[in-house]
Design a protein around this motif. Structure first.
Motif, PDB file in Angstrom:
ATOM      1  N   LEU A  24       0.834  -1.202   0.000  1.00 26.84           N
ATOM      2  CA  LEU A  24       0.000   0.000   0.000  1.00 26.84           C
ATOM      3  C   LEU A  24       0.867   1.250   0.000  1.00 26.84           C
ATOM      4  CD1 LEU A  24      -2.770   1.290   0.094  1.00 26.84           C
ATOM      5  CD2 LEU A  24      -2.722   1.118   2.596  1.00 26.84           C
ATOM      6  N   ALA A  25       1.888   1.272   0.841  1.00 27.75           N
ATOM      7  CA  ALA A  25       2.777   2.443   0.906  1.00 27.75           C
ATOM      8  C   ALA A  25       3.513   2.641  -0.412  1.00 27.75           C
ATOM      9  CB  ALA A  25       3.771   2.276   2.054  1.00 27.75           C
ATOM     10  N   LYS A  26       3.985   1.556  -1.025  1.00 26.25           N
ATOM     11  CA  LYS A  26       4.682   1.668  -2.305  1.00 26.25           C
ATOM     12  C   LYS A  26       3.749   2.208  -3.386  1.00 26.25           C
ATOM     13  CE  LYS A  26       6.364  -2.592  -1.976  1.00 26.25           C
ATOM     14  NZ  LYS A  26       7.087  -3.849  -2.239  1.00 26.25           N
ATOM     15  N   SER A  27       2.494   1.762  -3.346  1.00 25.70           N
ATOM     16  CA  SER A  27       1.517   2.232  -4.335  1.00 25.70           C
ATOM     17  C   SER A  27       1.254   3.728  -4.187  1.00 25.70           C
ATOM     18  CB  SER A  27       0.212   1.448  -4.185  1.00 25.70           C
ATOM     19  OG  SER A  27      -0.781   1.948  -5.037  1.00 25.70           O
ATOM     20  N   VAL A  28       1.058   4.175  -2.942  1.00 28.71           N
ATOM     21  CA  VAL A  28       0.785   5.590  -2.687  1.00 28.71           C
ATOM     22  C   VAL A  28       1.986   6.442  -3.072  1.00 28.71           C
ATOM     23  CG1 VAL A  28       0.340   7.290  -0.879  1.00 28.71           C
ATOM     24  CG2 VAL A  28      -0.907   5.132  -0.874  1.00 28.71           C
ATOM     25  N   LEU A  29       3.182   6.029  -2.636  1.00 23.72           N
ATOM     26  CA  LEU A  29       4.391   6.793  -2.934  1.00 23.72           C
ATOM     27  C   LEU A  29       4.636   6.882  -4.440  1.00 23.72           C
ATOM     28  CD1 LEU A  29       6.874   5.545  -0.187  1.00 23.72           C
ATOM     29  CD2 LEU A  29       6.304   7.920  -0.642  1.00 23.72           C
ATOM     30  N   ALA A  30       4.548   5.748  -5.120  1.00 25.98           N
ATOM     31  CA  ALA A  30       4.804   5.737  -6.559  1.00 25.98           C
ATOM     32  C   ALA A  30       3.831   6.646  -7.300  1.00 25.98           C
ATOM     33  CB  ALA A  30       4.712   4.309  -7.094  1.00 25.98           C
ATOM     34  N   THR A  31       2.567   6.589  -6.907  1.00 22.54           N
ATOM     35  CA  THR A  31       1.544   7.375  -7.597  1.00 22.54           C
ATOM     36  C   THR A  31       1.746   8.867  -7.389  1.00 22.54           C
ATOM     37  OG1 THR A  31      -0.048   5.566  -7.349  1.00 22.54           O
ATOM     38  CG2 THR A  31      -0.934   7.759  -7.839  1.00 22.54           C
TER      39      THR A  31
END
Length: 583
Positions: free
Chosen positions: A75-82
């Motif tokens: 979830l954190a990787k998804s938010v950061l990447a986006t």
């Protein structure tokens, strides 16, 4: 303008000024002063540096990159990447329209707050993102700043450090990333903290302007270096130099463990339900409640509403379990095992880890509750005596087994007593093979990235070359891929140059390219050098074939490169056979 003092007078004046302001501990020690040559504009090569920033990176591409390095935290990787990709693509869009990217009145920047316990990869994630995008990155600790700057430093020092990290290139620095850790320690709610007694609310307020937009003066009175630079600039030009940096495009990412925040979120969630159902819901959310954190919870925790408003994006990282820590150790990109291999490699000792030993190390680290940092402590504790004793022996191979993890001292004595133990050597070979297979599988998973970013198709030979370069050249996968992609590109450029010079078009089959790459790697030279050596034989022979057959296109295979005479004879024979058949 007053008479410019000579170097000795200037040194004395600066020493007197610094001694008067800071005491006798500071003194200028300079044998001579040399004026730097004037340049056109400030900072040469800015455009080249700015061109390295990947403003057009897509969220899914960045997320896939993070998956290769960071375990869990989906979830954190998804938010950061986006949000990071959106931030830089907005800048790209404005630049393409031919204007400086202006955020506009009331525009909200995608500053991010990361919440998670120690050792789960918060700093590592941000460093990876900055490296992938190609922007300058600086990390600061919130506990060292104060409202006035008298304790530790001024918050604007972070911006000045970013300029330094960018090589004094203001154009590059304006698109950098500033990461502030321990941000929860400046909350005014009185949570346990052993730092200096500063105004936490004041630090929050001091961060408001940089996080949104402000002009930061890069030359300040309390910095002797900037003062000397200003004097030197005035001495050369007779003009005062005022350098500032606008923070409107600098991305701020803050993080902290936020101990106690979980209870506040849990209390809020439980109040939303009544009776037994509410109690059950609270218990069920014991491990996932932080995913529901809101700005309201952060304000209650001790942050001012204006400060929270500057951080609109919240990403929560999960605590790592023993299985997660084991997955980290198995990942060929993890710096923990790589670092330990380099430690022993410095003494000429090759080290491999058995899977069961890694599981035991992960289980011990999970007990310490310090995340990935616990892995470093556990591995050091187990191998410290091996690292001390083995360099003084003839041992060149070490396999870390479950027995070593459980009884390191006894296993060390066993190894010293019989360094050539066939069982240990066989186990080392098996562990090394499994490690290499895991590395090759990781390379295969990145085939799409290699093709899109480097235009480098994967073959089994290239997978082997990448794995070998990773192991023997002590580099990470990214560096290994860049090196191989550069060699691959040289083969293509050789073909283009050969066509321009001789009017003959060469088509290299994949196996022929692999043969060239293997030679270049084995001889530690460029693929272009290998091709140029080959061209000495090709040039005359192919011109001869072209003159006899009128053929100006040739397909080269591995066999053709290995035996050019046989290849050329076959080409001529096939031509005459075809011609005679037609006649």
């Amino acid at each position: 303008m007053e008479k410019i003092p000579d170097p000795k007078e200037l040194e004395k004046e600066l020493s007197d000024y610094l001694t008067k302001k800071y005491g006798s501990r500071i003194k200028v020690l300079a044998p001579h002063w040399v004026a730097k040559p004037e340049t056109d504009g400030e900072g040469q090569g800015k455009g080249a540096k700015l061109g390295r920033i990947k403003f057009d990176l897509k969220p899914e591409e960045l997320e896939a990159y993070l998956h290769e390095y960071v375990i869990k935290q989906d979830l954190a990787k998804s938010v950061l990447a986006t949000k990071v990709c959106t931030h830089f693509n907005r800048i790209r869009h404005s630049l393409e329209l031919g204007r400086d990217p202006e955020p506009g009145v009331g525009s909200i920047k995608n500053n991010i707050i990361l919440i998670g316990p120690t050792g789960v990869g918060k700093t590592y994630l941000v460093k990876l993102i900055a490296k992938k995008i190609g922007v300058p990155f600086i990390k600061g600790d919130a506990t060292k700043f104060s409202e006035t700057g008298y304790v530790g430093g001024d918050v604007e020092d972070l911006v000045r450090d970013l300029v330094y990290a960018a090589g004094d290139d203001l154009e590059l620095a304006q698109y950098g990333i500033i990461y502030i850790d321990e941000i929860d320690k400046i909350a005014s709610s009185g949570h346990a903290w052993g730092g200096p007694d500063v105004s936490r609310t004041g630090v929050q307020r001091a961060l408001l302007k940089p996080m949104e937009e402000t002009e930061v003066d890069l030359k300040v009175a309390h910095d002797p270096v900037s003062q000397i630079q200003a004097i030197e600039h005035y001495r050369r030009t007779g003009k005062k130099d005022k350098r500032t940096l606008n923070t409107r495009h600098i991305l701020f990412i803050v993080s902290g463990a936020f101990n106690g925040l979980d209870k506040m979120v849990k209390e809020r969630l439980s109040k939303q339900e009544i009776g037994f159902r509410g109690e059950m819901t609270s218990r069920e959310l014991d491990r996932t409640f932080l995913k529901h954190v809101t700005a309201e919870d952060l304000i209650k925790y001790g942050f001012e509403s204006e400060f929270v408003g500057r951080l609109p994006v919240i990403a929560v990282l999960e605590e790592l379990t023993a299985d997660d820590l084991y997955a980290i150790l198995q990942n060929p990109n993890n710096p923990i095992i790589t670092s330990k291999k380099r430690d022993f490699g410095a003494y000429g000792i090759d080290i491999a880890f058995e899977a069961e030993a890694l599981k035991m190390l992960a289980a011990q680290a999970a007990v310490e509750k310090t995340g990935a940092r616990g892995l470093v402590s556990v591995i050091e504790r187990v191998l410290i005596q091996f690292e001390k004793r083995l360099p003084s022996t003839q041992v060149k191979y070490l396999v870390v087994t479950p027995e070593i993890v459980e009884h390191p001292e006894a296993e060390l004595q066993r190894l010293l007593a019989d360094p050539e133990d066939p069982e240990l050597l066989a186990r080392f070979s098996q562990a090394a093979v499994k490690e290499r297979e895991g590395l090759k599988e990781s390379i295969r998973r990145r085939e799409a990235e290699l093709l899109s970013r480097y235009q480098l198709p994967l073959t089994e030979t290239r997978v082997e070359l990448l794995a070998s370069r990773y192991h023997h050249w002590d580099c990470d996968l990214k560096t290994a891929m860049e090196d191989l992609a550069r060699l691959y590109d040289q083969v293509g450029r050789f073909g283009e140059k050969f066509l321009d010079n001789h009017g003959i078009e060469l088509h290299f089959e994949p196996d022929a390219v692999d043969a060239i790459l293997q030679q270049a790697v084995a001889r530690d030279t460029s693929a272009l050098a290998v091709c140029q050596e080959m061209a000495q034989d090709l040039e005359y022979a192919l011109k001869l074939v072209r003159d006899r057959t009128s053929q100006d296109q040739f397909i080269l295979t591995r066999e053709a490169l290995c035996d050019l005479d046989a290849y050329l004879n076959r080409v001529i024979r096939e031509h005459y056979q075809t011609t005679m058949f037609r006649e």
